[in-house]
Design an enzyme around this catalytic site. Structure first.
Site, mmCIF file in Angstrom:
data_model
loop_
_atom_site.group_PDB
_atom_site.id
_atom_site.type_symbol
_atom_site.label_atom_id
_atom_site.label_comp_id
_atom_site.label_asym_id
_atom_site.label_seq_id
_atom_site.Cartn_x
_atom_site.Cartn_y
_atom_site.Cartn_z
ATOM 1 C CD GLU A 122 -11.943 2.391 12.582
ATOM 2 O OE1 GLU A 122 -12.634 1.666 11.845
ATOM 3 O OE2 GLU A 122 -10.707 2.486 12.480
ATOM 4 C CB ILE B 226 -4.830 5.001 5.431
ATOM 5 C CG1 ILE B 226 -3.380 4.884 4.943
ATOM 6 C CG2 ILE B 226 -5.466 6.273 4.912
ATOM 7 C CD1 ILE B 226 -3.278 4.632 3.440
ATOM 8 C CB ILE C 147 -0.964 0.006 1.207
ATOM 9 C CG1 ILE C 147 -1.867 -1.246 1.179
ATOM 10 C CG2 ILE C 147 -1.817 1.271 1.201
ATOM 11 C CD1 ILE C 147 -2.694 -1.452 2.437
ATOM 12 N NE ARG D 167 -6.681 -2.536 11.675
ATOM 13 C CZ ARG D 167 -6.968 -2.585 10.374
ATOM 14 N NH1 ARG D 167 -6.942 -1.475 9.649
ATOM 15 N NH2 ARG D 167 -7.262 -3.727 9.799
ATOM 16 C CG ASP E 252 -10.197 5.667 6.190
ATOM 17 O OD1 ASP E 252 -9.939 4.558 5.693
ATOM 18 O OD2 ASP E 252 -11.338 6.185 6.149
ATOM 19 C CG HIS F 285 -11.868 1.397 8.500
ATOM 20 N ND1 HIS F 285 -11.429 0.743 9.622
ATOM 21 C CD2 HIS F 285 -11.087 0.940 7.502
ATOM 22 C CE1 HIS F 285 -10.424 -0.059 9.327
ATOM 23 N NE2 HIS F 285 -10.205 0.036 8.039
#
Lengths: 329, 327
Positions: free
Chosen positions: A274, A243, A163, A245, A269, A293
């Site tokens: 969450e 992006i 990523i 955790r 994000d 998320h």
């Protein structure tokens, strides 16, 4: 099991708040006999023996010792997405069960999320959209809504896995100066292809970056990787983008840093938890964008994740190597 | 006029909504004697003969025949940004006045904004943020999804400097790029970004997941996107406008969005700007609107200001005007 019967796959639920997407069900039913947790709990003894695989969707069902013990023929657990921090890998392995994640499906889409957040934060997109659609005429000075130039700015990527690397590829097209910090250094050719400079010390990256992007997996080593010390090393004009955790960031320290101008802005994000409690101060800060998320939340990516999971499950059930097996470290 | 006096330059205002930035004053005041419209109107007789240049910031002060007639010594008009559709170039030229803009300074920021809007719209960023901070939110539903950007098809209408920079950025997202332009670009330029020329706009509209408008506003591009064009687009497509509001038939766009003829829109420009507060576009969940901030970064606005000052100085010295716009 009778000849020709499809293998039994346990899922948490279908549809609903966190369930398997309805659009994925026909594909899953081509390969498996689907069993929900509700059905399993109604008849643990009989169904438990039949279940050979579990497909985790948004970290559910919760995998604990009790569940593993009630599924004596479980061979494999496939996870939607790439993060495995919600699983006790050693425990699962101790039951002789294989695990797989879905790295291929997530990398481009998650990289897109990172860039979307970077651009939205830099150009104050949410703030100025709200001005544009406000029911009352907003009094403001054009000089007060200026954003930060992205082209030519310095991006520091913490975590240069698949990523992180895709983020570097995208950022390069914006002529960004790219620094990265990673457990291991990438090959020279890979660095050159994206014009990325390795920072062995995270401090060096933090001090130079205009945008700091967190793309690490959550491990005991990366827990609260970004705390008071790291935030203070960052430029007061810098933006933190997360992006990975929520737990990678010391959230209380982040709040203080944003409130006192230690850093300029944040785009998150992921948070802990969450969603955040509705009275959490992070929700009210003007210089913070929070997204639910978004990571891999597109039709295409979610479908690809399910395809990747099915590939791994079928491989495990047929005694073949798994395309993306995750071993306990 | 005394030897050492700085040239008189007309501006709209200082520090107000559309005024010259307070941060820029130091630089400008070293070079020019700035006169605001208010000061000018209070002392027209004296000032009208002194003013030799106009510094147009956010298209203000507006230039009409009356103003041109009352400024006999006007030599240069420096306009901020790249668009010059707000200027009657023939009229201004007929008074012997030169015009300049700032085309390259705005290009990367505007391309960045185009990508920001594309990504924000596709991934439902604004909606998502609202959900994340709403007092009513209890959970994030698993079936709440956006559309994929990586690998999708982007159709760029207008492949000038800005359009090309959008293509460079989109290529890195593994997007398939189609473009429509008055003229086809060179083969090397097309190959560098993997862009395919669509001679017919219809072909581009029918194949694109994202349609991005990066044209100049001219009589030919006025309402370039109307009912017909919107109906040619995919029902899953998004329209992104970073050019001018008038390039789109806005009423047709509202209808198309309301009837799901297209999926979404992201607009940095509208007509007018800002829209009336009761305009239907403001209420649509699938629309992102930003207040014409394509080039709105501190760095770029500083460069624009410097370039405008340079153009004015050159014009007043009788030298070739950098970034001159000919009628």
């Amino acid at each position: 099991m009778e000849e020709g019967e499809l293998p039994w796959l346990l899922v948490n639920e279908i549809g609903g708040i966190r369930g398997i997407l309805h659009s994925h069900v026909p594909f899953l039913k081509k390969h498996f006999h689907l069993i929900t947790m509700k059905e399993f709990l109604e008849n643990r003894k009989d169904i438990g023996k039949k279940v050979q695989a579990i497909y985790l969707w948004w970290h559910k069902p919760v995998i604990n010792k009790e569940l593993l013990q009630s599924l004596p023929n479980l061979k494999v657990i496939a996870n939607s997405g790439v993060g495995m921090d919600h699983l006790d890998l050693k425990l699962v392995a101790s039951f002789g069960v294989k695990m797989a994640n879905a790295p291929r499906a997530v990398s481009s889409t998650t990289a897109d999320t990172g860039m979307a957040l970077l651009l939205a934060s830099a150009r104050r997109l949410v703030e100025v959209h709200n001005i544009s659609v406000s029911p009352s005429v907003e009094k403001y000075c054009e000089a007060d809504i200026l954003g930060v130039k992205v082209t030519g700015a310095t991006l520091g990527i913490i975590g240069m896995g698949s990523i992180g690397y895709k983020i570097a590829l995208r950022a390069k097209a914006f002529e960004m100066n790219i620094l990265y910090h990673n457990r291991t250094r990438r090959k020279v050719q890979e660095e050159q292809d994206v014009g990325a400079t390795y920072c062995k010390k995270i401090d060096s990256l933090l001090q130079q970056a205009d945008f700091v992007m967190l793309v690490v997996s959550l491990t005991p080593q990366t827990h609260k990787l970004i705390g008071k010390r790291e935030l203070e090393l960052m430029k007061p004009t810098a933006t933190l983008i997360n992006i990975s955790r929520g737990a990678v960031v010391d959230q209380e320290a982040l709040l203080v840093a944003l409130q006192t101008g230690v850093i300029g802005a944040a785009a998150l994000d992921v948070t802990s938890p969450e969603p955040l409690p509705r009275d959490h101060p992070l929700l009210k800060l003007k210089n913070v964008i929070i997204t639910p998320h978004l990571g891999i939340k597109t039709n295409k990516a979610t479908y690809m994740i399910t395809e990747e999971a099915v590939e791994n499950i079928l491989a495990a059930l047929n005694g073949l190597p798994l395309p993306s097996e995750v071993l306990p470290s | 006029m005394e030897g050492q006096e700085l040239p008189y330059v007309l501006i709209d205002s200082i520090g107000e909504r559309y005024g010259v930035y307070v941060d820029h004053l130091g630089f400008l005041k070293k070079r020019f004697h700035l006169i605001t419209m208010k000061e000018y109107l209070e002392n027209k007789t004296f000032l009208s003969k002194k003013i030799r240049a106009i510094y147009m910031w956010y298209h203000r002060p507006a230039i009409n025949e009356e103003l041109l007639q009352s400024l006999p010594n006007l030599k240069v008009v420096a306009s901020s940004g790249v668009g010059i559709d707000h200027l009657d170039l023939k009229l201004i030229s007929s008074y012997g006045v030169k015009v300049s803009n700032t085309p390259f300074a705005v290009s990367t920021d505007t391309a960045d904004m185009g990508m920001a809007l594309l990504l924000a719209s596709a991934r439902r960023l604004v909606e998502g943020h609202e959900m994340a901070v709403s007092p009513d939110t209890e959970y994030f539903p698993a079936d709440w999804l956006g559309v994929e950007v990586s690998g999708a098809t982007l159709g760029i209408l207008g492949m000038g400097t800005i359009g090309y920079k959008v293509a460079e950025r989109a290529k890195a997202f593994e997007m398939k790029i189609l473009y429509h332009n008055r003229n086809q670009r060179k083969k090397e330029e097309e190959s560098a970004v993997g862009a395919v020329y669509c001679k017919k706009i219809d072909d581009l509209l029918q194949q694109s997941d994202f349609v991005l408008l990066a044209v100049t506003l001219t009589p030919q591009t006025h309402k370039l996107i109307g009912k017909r064009e919107l109906e040619l687009m995919k029902p899953t497509a998004t329209l992104i406008n970073i050019s001018r509001g008038l390039v789109v038939d806005q009423d047709a766009l509202v209808e198309a969005l309301q009837n799901k003829v297209i999926k979404a829109a992201a607009l940095d420009v509208t007509y007018p700007e800002p829209l009336p507060r009761d305009h239907p576009l403001l209420k649509l969940k699938n629309v992102i609107i930003t207040p014409h901030v394509g080039s709105a970064t501190k760095k770029t606005r500083w460069v624009m200001m410097e370039e405008m000052a340079e153009s004015i100085e050159a014009g007043l010295a009788g030298l070739p005007v950098p970034r001159e716009v000919l009628p």
